[in-house]
Design a protein around this motif. Structure first.
Motif, PDB file in Angstrom:
ATOM      1  N   ALA A  56      32.162 -11.611 -21.561  1.00 52.43           N
ATOM      2  CA  ALA A  56      33.231 -10.864 -22.244  1.00 52.43           C
ATOM      3  C   ALA A  56      34.238 -11.836 -22.864  1.00 52.43           C
ATOM      4  O   ALA A  56      34.650 -11.675 -24.014  1.00 52.43           O
ATOM      5  N   LEU A  57      34.598 -12.871 -22.117  1.00 57.44           N
ATOM      6  CA  LEU A  57      35.568 -13.845 -22.629  1.00 57.44           C
ATOM      7  C   LEU A  57      35.005 -14.590 -23.832  1.00 57.44           C
ATOM      8  O   LEU A  57      35.737 -14.900 -24.774  1.00 57.44           O
ATOM      9  N   GLY A  58      33.700 -14.860 -23.801  1.00 58.65           N
ATOM     10  CA  GLY A  58      33.060 -15.525 -24.938  1.00 58.65           C
ATOM     11  C   GLY A  58      33.209 -14.715 -26.216  1.00 58.65           C
ATOM     12  O   GLY A  58      33.336 -15.268 -27.309  1.00 58.65           O
ATOM     13  N   TRP A  59      33.234 -13.397 -26.082  1.00 57.18           N
ATOM     14  CA  TRP A  59      33.411 -12.505 -27.234  1.00 57.18           C
ATOM     15  C   TRP A  59      34.881 -12.145 -27.448  1.00 57.18           C
ATOM     16  O   TRP A  59      35.182 -11.184 -28.135  1.00 57.18           O
ATOM     17  N   LYS A  60      35.755 -12.908 -26.840  1.00 51.44           N
ATOM     18  CA  LYS A  60      37.215 -12.735 -27.009  1.00 51.44           C
ATOM     19  C   LYS A  60      37.704 -11.372 -26.496  1.00 51.44           C
ATOM     20  O   LYS A  60      38.645 -10.793 -27.041  1.00 51.44           O
ATOM     21  N   GLN A  61      37.033 -10.867 -25.493  1.00 46.03           N
ATOM     22  CA  GLN A  61      37.478  -9.610 -24.900  1.00 46.03           C
ATOM     23  C   GLN A  61      38.512  -9.884 -23.805  1.00 46.03           C
ATOM     24  O   GLN A  61      38.621 -10.996 -23.313  1.00 46.03           O
TER      25      GLN A  61
ATOM     26  N   SER B  48      24.607 -13.989 -12.770  1.00 46.73           N
ATOM     27  CA  SER B  48      25.080 -14.539 -11.498  1.00 46.73           C
ATOM     28  C   SER B  48      24.978 -16.064 -11.500  1.00 46.73           C
ATOM     29  O   SER B  48      25.775 -16.733 -10.850  1.00 46.73           O
ATOM     30  N   ALA B  49      24.051 -16.614 -12.269  1.00 46.65           N
ATOM     31  CA  ALA B  49      24.032 -18.074 -12.424  1.00 46.65           C
ATOM     32  C   ALA B  49      25.331 -18.535 -13.108  1.00 46.65           C
ATOM     33  O   ALA B  49      25.929 -19.539 -12.714  1.00 46.65           O
ATOM     34  N   PHE B  50      25.792 -17.775 -14.098  1.00 45.15           N
ATOM     35  CA  PHE B  50      27.025 -18.166 -14.785  1.00 45.15           C
ATOM     36  C   PHE B  50      28.248 -17.952 -13.897  1.00 45.15           C
ATOM     37  O   PHE B  50      29.244 -18.669 -14.016  1.00 45.15           O
ATOM     38  N   GLY B  51      28.157 -16.983 -12.994  1.00 45.49           N
ATOM     39  CA  GLY B  51      29.220 -16.828 -11.990  1.00 45.49           C
ATOM     40  C   GLY B  51      29.274 -18.039 -11.067  1.00 45.49           C
ATOM     41  O   GLY B  51      30.358 -18.502 -10.696  1.00 45.49           O
ATOM     42  N   VAL B  52      28.115 -18.573 -10.726  1.00 44.71           N
ATOM     43  CA  VAL B  52      28.072 -19.782  -9.898  1.00 44.71           C
ATOM     44  C   VAL B  52      28.666 -20.964 -10.677  1.00 44.71           C
ATOM     45  O   VAL B  52      29.394 -21.792 -10.117  1.00 44.71           O
ATOM     46  N   ARG B  78      27.456 -18.683 -23.892  1.00 43.06           N
ATOM     47  CA  ARG B  78      27.369 -19.914 -24.685  1.00 43.06           C
ATOM     48  C   ARG B  78      28.672 -20.155 -25.446  1.00 43.06           C
ATOM     49  O   ARG B  78      29.214 -21.266 -25.450  1.00 43.06           O
ATOM     50  N   LEU B  79      29.187 -19.098 -26.077  1.00 42.53           N
ATOM     51  CA  LEU B  79      30.447 -19.208 -26.808  1.00 42.53           C
ATOM     52  C   LEU B  79      31.562 -19.691 -25.884  1.00 42.53           C
ATOM     53  O   LEU B  79      32.418 -20.487 -26.268  1.00 42.53           O
ATOM     54  N   PHE B  80      31.549 -19.191 -24.665  1.00 43.11           N
ATOM     55  CA  PHE B  80      32.620 -19.532 -23.727  1.00 43.11           C
ATOM     56  C   PHE B  80      32.470 -20.942 -23.174  1.00 43.11           C
ATOM     57  O   PHE B  80      33.401 -21.739 -23.206  1.00 43.11           O
ATOM     58  N   PHE B  81      31.282 -21.263 -22.657  1.00 45.63           N
ATOM     59  CA  PHE B  81      31.126 -22.538 -21.944  1.00 45.63           C
ATOM     60  C   PHE B  81      31.050 -23.733 -22.885  1.00 45.63           C
ATOM     61  O   PHE B  81      31.438 -24.835 -22.511  1.00 45.63           O
ATOM     62  N   GLU B  82      30.538 -23.523 -24.098  1.00 46.44           N
ATOM     63  CA  GLU B  82      30.386 -24.659 -25.012  1.00 46.44           C
ATOM     64  C   GLU B  82      31.720 -25.328 -25.338  1.00 46.44           C
ATOM     65  O   GLU B  82      31.759 -26.498 -25.689  1.00 46.44           O
ATOM     66  N   GLN B  83      32.801 -24.559 -25.206  1.00 43.37           N
ATOM     67  CA  GLN B  83      34.108 -25.126 -25.549  1.00 43.37           C
ATOM     68  C   GLN B  83      34.736 -25.913 -24.398  1.00 43.37           C
ATOM     69  O   GLN B  83      35.791 -26.519 -24.557  1.00 43.37           O
ATOM     70  N   LEU B  84      34.104 -25.907 -23.231  1.00 40.90           N
ATOM     71  CA  LEU B  84      34.681 -26.591 -22.070  1.00 40.90           C
ATOM     72  C   LEU B  84      34.114 -28.001 -21.904  1.00 40.90           C
ATOM     73  O   LEU B  84      32.906 -28.209 -21.970  1.00 40.90           O
TER      74      LEU B  84
END
Lengths: 201, 201
Positions: A56-61, B48-52, B78-84
């Motif tokens: 959700a955060l990746g899509w700016k939600q 759940s892998a991304f939650g980990v 991908r959009l979220f983690f790529e920026q970290l």
């Protein structure tokens, strides 16, 4: 008892079919926020909810999370998400004990936490609200299942909700759009594994 | 065939017990990176892998992710983690098709992606490496299960690994420390629900 009037039966069936079609149409609405339940004895119930938060955060939600766990317990997810502006994070108060030494205080804490979640769900400000481990609070009867369902029902319809915790009540599963059960495939060495920072919390 | 010599049998059992004890002792080491498999037909394997991943990041750990999916597909994670900065993200090349129109190219892409993961696992630079949907690449025989297990075995022992995707191979489950199966509790309206941005990808 006699059999039902065939005309009555036909009308009832037609009505049921119409209801079913309406429900399917509602679910096909891409803007409808789904209600998801993650339950079962296996790992991954909470972590997959946090994975959904990341998506959700990746899509700016915008996302709200209420954790129905003892407030002092530090978790990696809390440390990570609390620092983000796009996430409203609420962990149930430190007064909460789970040990029922003061049941009334625990009930008050659970109700306050759920009040927070209900507010977020109704506000229309959130794309996603997660109620982590709420099933435990329901199982301990700190929250009434009717109140939880009423809160879900009063949500802004575009807000998706994830509820986690083992032993989800059947009423909640009936209400949900999707229920996933996590089960642990038995492993001979399972008993030897301790909870690890990062992987487990 | 005659029965085994009782002395032989006793020695074999003693050896097996010693191996089992060594394995338990190894797992009790809090610094050992576990190998986790998320499989089954239900939702929540990747999320759940991304939650980990989030948990690990909360504890300031370093994470590598290789996604064995078509590279063009945009996902929220991908959009979220790529920026970290703390996350090394690699999605399998755009050449990858899943449609086996050019099987050799697909195999090359899968092998290159796994090579990236193997490098991260062996380097000692990562607390956690996720190979998302790798089970699909194994099922399609784009990757050999022996190579995947050899890569896991050659990892830095403190690096935890999560492998996701339905139909995990039994050899992988045998090797893993923990296997979680996600199953979808059937729902009459399930067929009506489309994949949604944020919740599903």
């Amino acid at each position: 008892m006699s059999d039902a009037d065939p005309q009555d039966h036909k009308e009832k069936m037609q009505q049921r079919q119409a209801e079913q079609r309406a429900k399917v149409a509602e679910l096909q609405d891409p803007d409808k926020g789904l209600v998801l339940v993650h339950t079962g004895p296996g790992k991954g119930k909470s972590s997959s909810a946090f994975g959904v938060v990341v998506r959700a955060l990746g899509w700016k939600q915008r996302v709200g999370v209420v954790q129905f766990i003892k407030g002092k317990w530090k978790t990696g997810e809390r440390l990570f998400f609390e620092q983000l502006d796009e996430v409203t994070w609420h962990t149930m108060g430190e007064g909460f004990t789970w040990d029922t030494q003061d049941r009334n205080r625990d009930i008050a804490a659970a109700e306050a936490a759920f009040g927070k979640a209900r507010e977020m769900m109704a506000s229309g400000d959130y794309d996603l609200v997660v109620m982590d481990e709420i099933n435990i609070a329901i199982r301990y009867e700190y929250l009434k299942i009717e109140d939880v369902i009423a809160g879900l029902d009063a949500r802004d319809k575009r807000t998706a909700v994830v509820l986690t915790g083992r032993d989800a009540r059947p009423e909640l599963c009936d209400y949900a759009d999707l229920v996933t059960e996590m089960s642990e495939v038995k492993h001979p060495f399972k008993a030897g594994i301790k909870a690890q920072r990062g992987v487990d919390y």
